[in-house]
Each structure stands twice: as structure tokens, then as C-alpha cells.
Design a protein around this motif. Sequence first.
Motif, PDB file in Angstrom:
ATOM      1  N   LYS A 250       0.824  -1.203   0.000  1.00  0.00           N
ATOM      2  CA  LYS A 250       0.000   0.000   0.000  1.00  0.00           C
ATOM      3  C   LYS A 250       0.863   1.261   0.000  1.00  0.00           C
ATOM      4  N   ARG A 276     -13.380   2.028   3.172  1.00  0.00           N
ATOM      5  CA  ARG A 276     -12.367   1.021   2.824  1.00  0.00           C
ATOM      6  C   ARG A 276     -12.976  -0.204   2.144  1.00  0.00           C
ATOM      7  N   LYS A 277     -13.968   0.050   1.296  1.00  0.00           N
ATOM      8  CA  LYS A 277     -14.555  -1.014   0.485  1.00  0.00           C
ATOM      9  C   LYS A 277     -14.037  -0.915  -0.940  1.00  0.00           C
ATOM     10  N   ALA A 307      -8.460   8.692  -3.555  1.00  0.00           N
ATOM     11  CA  ALA A 307      -7.828   7.374  -3.397  1.00  0.00           C
ATOM     12  C   ALA A 307      -6.970   7.053  -4.606  1.00  0.00           C
ATOM     13  N   ALA A 341     -10.479  -3.712  -2.524  1.00  0.00           N
ATOM     14  CA  ALA A 341     -10.104  -2.957  -1.326  1.00  0.00           C
ATOM     15  C   ALA A 341      -8.655  -3.207  -0.899  1.00  0.00           C
ATOM     16  N   ILE A 346      -6.585   5.108   0.548  1.00  0.00           N
ATOM     17  CA  ILE A 346      -7.217   6.418   0.681  1.00  0.00           C
ATOM     18  C   ILE A 346      -6.136   7.486   0.760  1.00  0.00           C
TER      19      ILE A 346
END
Length: 348
Positions: A250, A276-277, A307, A341, A346
Motif C-alpha cells: 500500500k 475502505r470497500k 484514493a 479494497a 485512501i
Amino acid sequence: MEKIVIKIGSNLLIKNNEINKRFIINLSSIISTLIDGGKKIVIVSSGANAAGLKYLNLHPLKSLSQKQALCAVGQVQLMKIYEQAFNFYNKKIAQILLTRDDFSNRYRFLNLKNTLIGLNQLNIIPIINENDTISIEEIKFGDNDLLSAYFAVGWGADGLIILTSVDGIYDKNGEIIDEYNDSINLLKLKKTSFGTGGINSKISAGKMASYSGIKTCICNGNYLENIKKFSSGENPGTIFLPNKKMKNKKAWIAFLSKSKGKIYVNEGAKDAILKRKSLLPVGIEKIEGDFTKGDPVNIFFKNKLIAKGLVNFTKDEIVSLKGKKSNEILKDFDYEEFIHADNLVIMN
């Protein structure tokens, strides 16, 4: 902190228009002591240009091709000085020259990480610099502040210390800021004579690293004991406190990958992302850019970046699928999510 990146500014390395060998000897002493105490250290060092000018007995050059040639010559001289300094303390060094593409290309980035693992296993100190000899504007960092932050994020460092010629970041009243936050009014400082970044690039580097969970400090490198202070938990300048540590993948998506497109989503998709989906094709309103499966893209809601993530479809596929529901998509494709996800970050 076990893994620490140390960035050395040009004005610290250069004295009377040549590399300050005494500074590098003192630096190597401090770093050797930390390594003997169990720390893993990477150095991000400027200075190739100045070393090349001194070696060739030239004045500053203006032609891009000559500057690139100068750095090719100067990098050799700079590494000789580092090698001789660390030899005093029975330490070996390695040179790594990087461009932005070495981080944004996932395959090359993983190869870089494997090289670092090997160097750590052999107890060799990596010395990093931008590969000026092949860098063009599209793949340049522009200054080693940004390079040090990229490297710290990619390496998964615990700490980043940016050594400069001032004591830290000053507020508008000329007082040192102990702990940085965006609400403080800053004193405007000019760029130093040899450096290219200035204080704004140092702040950008500090924010990037701290958002990735790396404690960062901007402090005065004329007092090399500041390195020891930082590594032991003290604050010798201005600190950027770390957020929760990001997973490596990430962190790469958020800060190191180069976006290949823009995705504009509706309010329902925006709300899902912030919870956070996954992003589903039904929530997509507009697509820009050209990307293929696995590429990173930026995600916007009403022109605001919210995001960033890795896509499961090519641009042509998602153009035909946007707005469709999952049961329609799964008839012809293996995925219902445009971005899962797990591959979504984000962006604050």
C-alpha cells in the motif's frame, strides 16, 4: 529504530568548492558506531557535481549533456572518498544510482529491495544518489530530499533524518518548530547555494515518509551528534511524527507508483471507498488516461483526489463496463471489482 535513512545535503558536503573530506570521515565514524550497535543505515548523498568539477578543474557547466557527463565523472570521485573514510572503520560500501522509474516500476522496485536485502546480509552500507547521467525530466526526482523519502518508504525504514545547514523548520517568528503540522505559519527561507530542494522539498519529504509510518527529522548536519540523538529517540530539530505503519504494497501504491489514469466516481462509490470497500464499475462516472490490468490509477470525486489503486480491467474493458452491476459483469469476467479494497489506498 533499526532501519534509518540519512540524507546528506550538498552544503554540508561541499567546502571551498570541493568535497569536505573531514566531514565525511566524521560522518563515517558516527554511522559505523550505529552499525556496530545493531542499526541498519542507508546514506543518500549529494555531491557528484562538485566532485566532478574539482576533479576536472572546471567551472560550473550549463549544457545538460556536459552536466550529465560531469556527474558520471564526479560520482566515481565521491565514492572513492566514502570508501576511504569507511575503510578507517572496517566498513564496506556499495553505490546505488536511481531514477524515479526504479520505484514506479513494480518489477524494478522489487529487484531493488532484493539488492538491499543482499547488501544487509553482507553488512555493506548502501550509498544512494540520483542517476543524473540518464535522468531526464520525466523520471527525475529533482532533489535528494524526495529521493530519500522514496527510498525510506520503499525500504520500509523506521526513521529518516534529513541533514541540512539549518537547525530545523522555523515558524514565522524565527523559532524552531519541534513537531511539524500543516497549521503552522512558516518562515520563508531561500534555497542554499549548492542545494536544489529548499525547505519546501524537505517538508514534502517529511510528510511523505511520516504518512507511511516513518519517523522523520530535519536538523542541522553541522552537528553530527544529531544523528545519534535521533536514533536514540531524541528530537534534535523538527520532527514529523509517523502515522500507523503502512503495509509495503500500500505504501508503494500511495507514494511510489506512477498513476496511468484518472477515475471519477459518484457519491455512493466515494462513500464506499472512504469506508475502505472496493470500487465497483457501477460507481464510475468518467475515465481518463490509458491503462491496462494491474496499473495504478487516481480516483476522484468532484475533482478532489480521494484514493489510488491497482485496476483489474483495461481501459477499454472498463469503458464498456462502467455503470453496470456486478451480476452483469461476472457473466464475462473473473472480477466484479474494478479495484479491490486490498489494492486501494485512501489519499488524505
